[in-house]
Enzyme design. Structure first.
Site: not given
Length: 671
Positions: A86, A121, A338, A391
């Site tokens: 890290w 990350k 959606d 939708e």
């Protein structure tokens, strides 16, 4: 000068002629976009292949891993993770003029540290001088730390490829007549916990198969930081939610469903994204306009989320690649989009559609319409039989017509007005006030050449603050009076109307049908996920299968009715038949009769009266017989009808029927 040929949408819908130039312009925009995409990438599928470029990949030629990220406004990027303990500075990435960032990790140097299941990350020094540790945008797995609840990307290098066995699966039936079981993996178990893909595969898939449904609509598949969002605040678009299991677990679920002859549709969320900076895409490169519109235009106040800029090529590539990824990697059979209304309109549909002009005025986001056309092009290029469902509540004309016809290219739209109608009726009208003309109109008013999926209720109608139809009908009596050992007038009424509502919705309302998990047997109460307001309880984020499994409870009667109703639709190809033809409508006696799929349906919604010798004119002379009725005792009825009885037409081509109150009878003509 040769006159341009009219688009089929205009020919078939003459009322659209005043808007012909705008519909033509949309078609031209699409053709121009496809030409530009082909010139740039060779084909739209290549254009939708950015998931193979961005993110983490092993480069065989260079013998190492390459990680790429699009962050045009960022000042610096650094890759970090378990592999470098890290260290936020040791692995800087280099940028290209296009705004792509890249780093290469040689295999020999990193083979013991850059490994399967290790976490990563990317540190981003943003345009606004922010210095944040972000999750890679194209990451394929995200996990949450159980101690500090922090989310991180996780490398997922499969030890060996998943062994698919679904080569013989056919989409013929689901594509032609989708009978959809809407489900949420996490809340599918009875246990008060988050269910998993494996548990769903082992425990729930057999129930869906037994119910006769030929498609599953899976909710909350993509990773979302807040469980209570129902999966609609997506943070990581290429990562299956790790709270339900591994990517292989999801593949196993889909593979098993295909083995049962069941299609699997994803409830895909391209209408918005979570606004979280730590977990999602918001301000990834330090600007507010990388993936989303800048300023207020990029924020949905009602949903508290970010809105994509569909006009950007890089955003189009991100979303189209997302579509391709889930279909190719996980064998999804299509999508339910959606919030299509919110996508299409700059006002997100929060207006009254009282004029046709509103389908073509400045409120329409033409970039978004183009994106949906491109999305449907990718879906059907990957699989011509794949299902694409919108939708959409406004009634945008041409939504479910092909792009060549002048449409947007969806296969089906959800008939969202039908569940709204049922809930309003149950909330605001006494039984004797039900309007049969209004009922017929609500269930039949749809474009003649566009397909709809009808449903009486979905997850929307069952959320906390509302109630399922069963609960509207029976309320607290469901807690005390659902036993077969006693009679209760409230429950008798509720069971009778529950059956009628679902049967008339299925057979009259569309070319497909949808049911939300558990509602087929009248699951009580509402849906509410663990949150601070309910002391993080799972009480309402589960399905109580023990209710339907208990032969002493009346839930089993509703379940049997649902099974026989679905089987009837399949046996007679009901939903692929032409729309119903009305045979009789009596507003006072509250009787509706119609023909569809060569069957006669006679409904009585009258709360008290039954009618003897009631005449119904039928399309063909002959002898008719009841093949199914809701009054059978096994379905919770009172056995007032005799199924062996034969009804011969008279000289006026009518049959005279005994029509009990609150029943439906289905009749077939003898050979």
């Amino acid at each position: 000068m040769k006159e341009l040929k009219k688009l089929p949408l205009i020919v078939d819908e003459p009322w659209l002629e005043p808007y012909e130039s705008k519909i033509e312009k949309r078609f031209q925009n699409y053709q121009n976009a496809i030409r530009a995409i082909n010139d740039f990438s060779g084909s739209i599928l290549e254009f939708a292949g950015m998931h193979e470029y961005f993110g983490v990949h092993f480069d065989k030629l260079r013998n190492g891993w390459v990680y790429r990220e699009w962050a045009p406004a960022a000042k610096a990027l650094f890759l970090m993770g378990d592999f470098n303990w890290w260290d936020r500075n040791s692995h800087p990435m280099r940028s290209s003029p296009r705004g792509d960032w890249e780093i290469f990790l040689p295999y020999e140097e990193y083979k013991h540290t850059f490994v399967h299941q290790s976490k990563i990350k990317v540190r981003v020094i943003g345009a606004n001088d922010s210095d944040l540790d972000r999750i890679p945008a194209y990451i394929r797995r995200v996990v949450q730390d159980e101690t500090n609840h922090d989310f991180a990307g996780q490398l997922w290098f499969e030890p060996q490829p998943f062994s698919w066995t679904d080569q013989d699966f056919s989409l013929d039936e689901p594509a032609k007549m989708p009978l959809i079981y809407e489900a949420h993996v996490g809340m599918a178990l009875e246990a008060a916990k988050v269910g998993t893909f494996i548990e769903f595969e082992e425990l729930i898939l057999p129930r869906i198969k037994a119910g006769g449904y030929n498609a599953i609509q899976l909710m909350a598949v993509m990773e979302h930081p807040y469980y209570g969002s129902f999966g609609y605040h997506v943070s990581n678009f290429f990562a299956p939610s790790s709270r339900f299991g591994t990517p292989e677990d999801l593949k196993s679920l889909i593979n098993t469903a295909h083995g049962m002859g069941i299609a699997v549709i994803m409830d895909i969320v391209h209408s918005h994204a979570v606004k979280n900076v730590n977990e999602g895409l918001n301000e990834f490169d330090g600007s507010d306009h990388q993936y989303f519109h800048p300023g207020p235009k990029g924020y949905h106040e009602g949903w508290d989320s970010k809105l994509f800029d569909y006009g950007k090529w890089e955003v189009q590539q991100f979303l189209l690649s997302n579509i391709r990824y889930w279909m190719e990697e996980f064998h999804f059979d299509g999508y339910r989009f959606d919030g299509a209304t919110s996508i299409i309109y700059k006002h997100h549909g929060l207006v009254s559609f009282d004029s046709s002009d509103k389908y073509f005025d400045e409120g329409v986001d033409e970039d978004a319409l183009l994106y949906l056309q491109l999305a449907n092009t990718v879906i059907h290029a990957l699989n011509p039989k794949a299902l694409s469902i919108a939708e959409e509540v406004s009634g945008m004309p041409g939504l479910c017509r092909t792009i060549a016809d002048g449409g947007i290219g969806f296969d089906f739209r959800l008939a969202m007005g039908i569940p709204d109608y049922w809930i309003k009726t149950l909330k605001h009208k006494l039984d004797e006030q039900w309007d049969m003309f209004e009922l017929w109109h609500e269930l039949t008013n749809r474009p003649k050449l566009e397909k709809s999926i009808a449903y009486a209720e979905s997850h929307d109608q069952a959320l906390v603050g509302d109630k399922s139809i069963a609960f509207w009908l029976m309320d607290k009596e469901m807690y005390f009076s659902m036993t077969v050992l006693e009679q209760n007038l409230v429950v008798d009424r509720g069971i009778a109307l529950h059956k009628l509502i679902r049967m008339i919705t299925l057979t009259l309302g569309g070319e497909g049908y949808l049911n939300f998990i558990g509602n087929e047997f009248g699951h009580p109460e509402w849906v509410d996920f663990p949150r601070l307001g309910n002391d993080w309880s799972y009480q309402y984020a589960r399905r109580q299968w023990s209710l339907v499994d208990d032969p002493l409870l009346r839930y089993q009667q509703l379940d049997k009715w649902d099974k026989v109703m679905i089987q009837l639709a399949k046996d007679h190809q009901m939903l692929s038949a032409p729309p119903a033809i009305q045979l009789h409508l009596d507003p006072d006696k509250k009787i509706i009769a119609y023909e569809r799929g060569n069957l006669i349906f006679v409904f009585s919604f009258h709360p008290t009266e039954s009618f003897f010798g009631f005449p119904i004119k039928v399309p063909q002379a002959g002898t008719y017989q009841i093949i199914l009725d809701s009054d059978e005792t096994q379905y919770g009825g009172f056995a007032r009808l005799e199924k062996t009885m034969k009804y011969k037409t008279d000289k006026e081509q009518q049959v005279s029927l005994y029509v009990p109150n609150r029943t439906v009878m289905v009749m077939g003509r003898g050979k």
